[in-house]
Enzyme design. Structure first.
Site, PDB file in Angstrom:
ATOM      1  CG  LEU A 275      -2.240  -0.920   0.989  1.00 49.15           C
ATOM      2  CD1 LEU A 275      -3.038  -0.672   2.480  1.00 49.15           C
ATOM      3  CD2 LEU A 275      -2.993  -0.479  -0.090  1.00 49.15           C
ATOM      4  CB  CYS A 276       3.898   2.426  -0.062  1.00 47.11           C
ATOM      5  SG  CYS A 276       4.891   0.757   0.014  1.00 47.11           S
ATOM      6  N   GLY A 277       1.912   2.646  -3.269  1.00 42.01           N
ATOM      7  CA  GLY A 277       2.232   2.892  -4.573  1.00 42.01           C
ATOM      8  C   GLY A 277       3.173   2.056  -5.217  1.00 42.01           C
TER       9      GLY A 277
END
Lengths: 309, 152
Positions: A90-92
């Site tokens: 969930l960090c691009g």
């Protein structure tokens, strides 16, 4: 067309997703600030170690007893790639970018006929490489940054690398990590750890420190020739190089840490905005549907009354 | 002018210079201390040495011991830090100490250390592999160094 109840449910679910992404964004922002402070605090040690290393390597340059960590094994057969990624998603594109660079590098080295080994620091890197390049992974360090990233974690990684180097497991070691430029930009960078070049190292250093560093480097160069060494150059160097490796790893991990939180912040910001848009458009549809139902009912009543006359 | 070199034993230290040196104590995680001091003693690999202004340029590795800071008075240490190992860089006007683990001696506690020493010794006795034993022995040695630092 979906029913009113379905629409209401969807709006609610998007709204709660938005709450989560918003909270994650704020948490990431707080963690990013802490990570940046930590990176800032670690800078003096790295700079001073650099200065000492510069003075030392100058005076041992021409001697045949230079430690292997500095001079290399004289071969370039086996490469150890240390891939630093985050432990969480969930960090691009943060982890994917790192994994892509690692994959590209592995493929390039293999096609040159070199042997490649991969050390993963961070769970996500291993997860992404496992499918296509699983055979190259020799070891994985997980969760070293939790609850807090500290120097001992970096020391552990460095010790592992040195142990394997001493055992002749590889000739060249490269570190792949993301250099922190800003919350929205992280630059995938490769740093050579073994053989380590003391001169080259100054180049990828932090921009803001560069001016001060240049001036310092000059003065160190000036007294560099007159330093006395206790007990002697070689044993200090033999002691200093493993520590320097730990410092390099530590710095990479710190940059990675800041980059991860920055990337997550940006990604979550985008997700929150998308959720906003979605809520807006769903609410519009909901209101239209509701109005259509009311109009329809009115129509029915009027026409029924008309028919009864 | 010839560089001034302070003798290796603290007893021989003389009050010859009025000036101060800029001293820095740095751990990998942060810059712990940066100030002007009168004198510093450093546990060098080949003996404890004192640093005063215009010391001959020197790079030395350190063994576990105490870095003592003398802010005003060369006879009395104001603050003492235990360092496990590391390096000291000395030039005429500054002294930089790099150490991985730094503990303020004032925060160390004798009874805690003694329990730690006991635990570490038990670990040596219980160790199954050579690696475990080496690790535990290292812990014993480190704790002994700390106790010695506390006593001195």
């Amino acid at each position: 067309m979906s029913s009113l109840k379905d629409l209401r449910n969807r709006i609610n679910s998007v709204k709660s997703t938005r709450k989560i992404t918003q909270a994650m964004k704020m948490v990431a922002a707080a963690k990013l600030r802490r990570a940046q402070e930590q990176a800032e605090a670690a800078r003096p040690y790295a700079q001073r170690m650099q200065r000492m290393l510069g003075a030392l390597s100058q005076s041992v340059e021409d001697q045949p007893t230079t430690p292997k960590l500095l001079s290399g094994t004289g071969k370039e057969e086996t490469y150890l790639l240390v891939l630093c990624t985050a432990d969480r998603g969930l960090c691009g594109g943060f982890n994917s970018n790192l994994a892509r660079e690692a994959r590209r590098r592995i493929n390039a080295l293999v096609s040159e006929g070199k042997e490649v080994k991969v050390l993963c620091v961070g769970r996500k890197g291993r997860d992404q490489l496992r499918r296509t390049h699983g055979d190259y992974i020799v070891h994985t360090f997980e969760d070293i940054a939790s609850p807090q990233l500290n120097y001992d974690a970096a020391r552990m990684v460095a010790d592992y690398v040195i142990e394997n180097f001493d055992a002749g497991e590889f000739d060249v070691c490269q570190l792949v990590y993301a250099r922190f430029r800003s919350a929205i930009k992280q630059i995938v960078t490769t740093l050579q750890l073994v053989p380590f070049s003391a001169m080259e190292e100054a180049a990828p250093g932090q921009e803001d420190a560069q001016t001060g560093k240049a001036a310092e480097g000059e003065s160190a160069g000036m007294d560099g020739s007159v330093y006395e060494f206790e007990p002697d150059e070689e044993s200090i160097l033999a002691d200093l190089l493993p520590r320097n490796m730990a410092v390099q790893v530590y710095r990479a991990l710190l940059e990675n840490n800041a980059g991860e939180h920055g990337a997550r912040m940006t990604a979550m910001d985008g997700a929150t905005r998308n959720a906003d848009d979605m809520v807006d458009s769903l609410t519009l549809t909901y209101n239209r549907t509701r109005q259509a139902v009311i109009t329809k009912e009115l129509n029915e009543i009027v026409s029924a009354k008309e028919a009864m006359r | 002018m010839a560089a001034f070199r302070v003798g290796r034993e603290r007893g021989r230290v003389r009050m010859a210079e009025q000036g101060k040196i800029s001293f820095e104590l740095v751990s990998p995680e942060q810059l712990l201390l940066s100030e002007e001091v009168k004198m510093v003693t450093v546990p060098g690999a080949s003996g404890v040495f004192g640093v005063k202004p215009r010391h001959a340029p020197l790079i030395s590795s350190m063994k576990p011991g105490v870095v003592a800071i003398h802010r005003e008075d060369a006879e009395k240490a104001d603050q003492r830090f235990f360092v496990d190992s590391g390096f000291a860089e000395v030039t005429q006007e500054r002294c930089t100490v790099l150490a991985e683990h730094v503990i303020d001696v004032a925060t160390m506690n004798r009874s805690d250390l003694e329990t730690e020493l006991k635990n570490a010794r038990e670990d040596v006795a219980d160790a199954k592999t050579d690696k475990e034993r080496a690790k535990a022995e290292q812990r014993v040695a480190m704790t002994e160094h700390k106790l010695r630092a506390l006593q001195s």
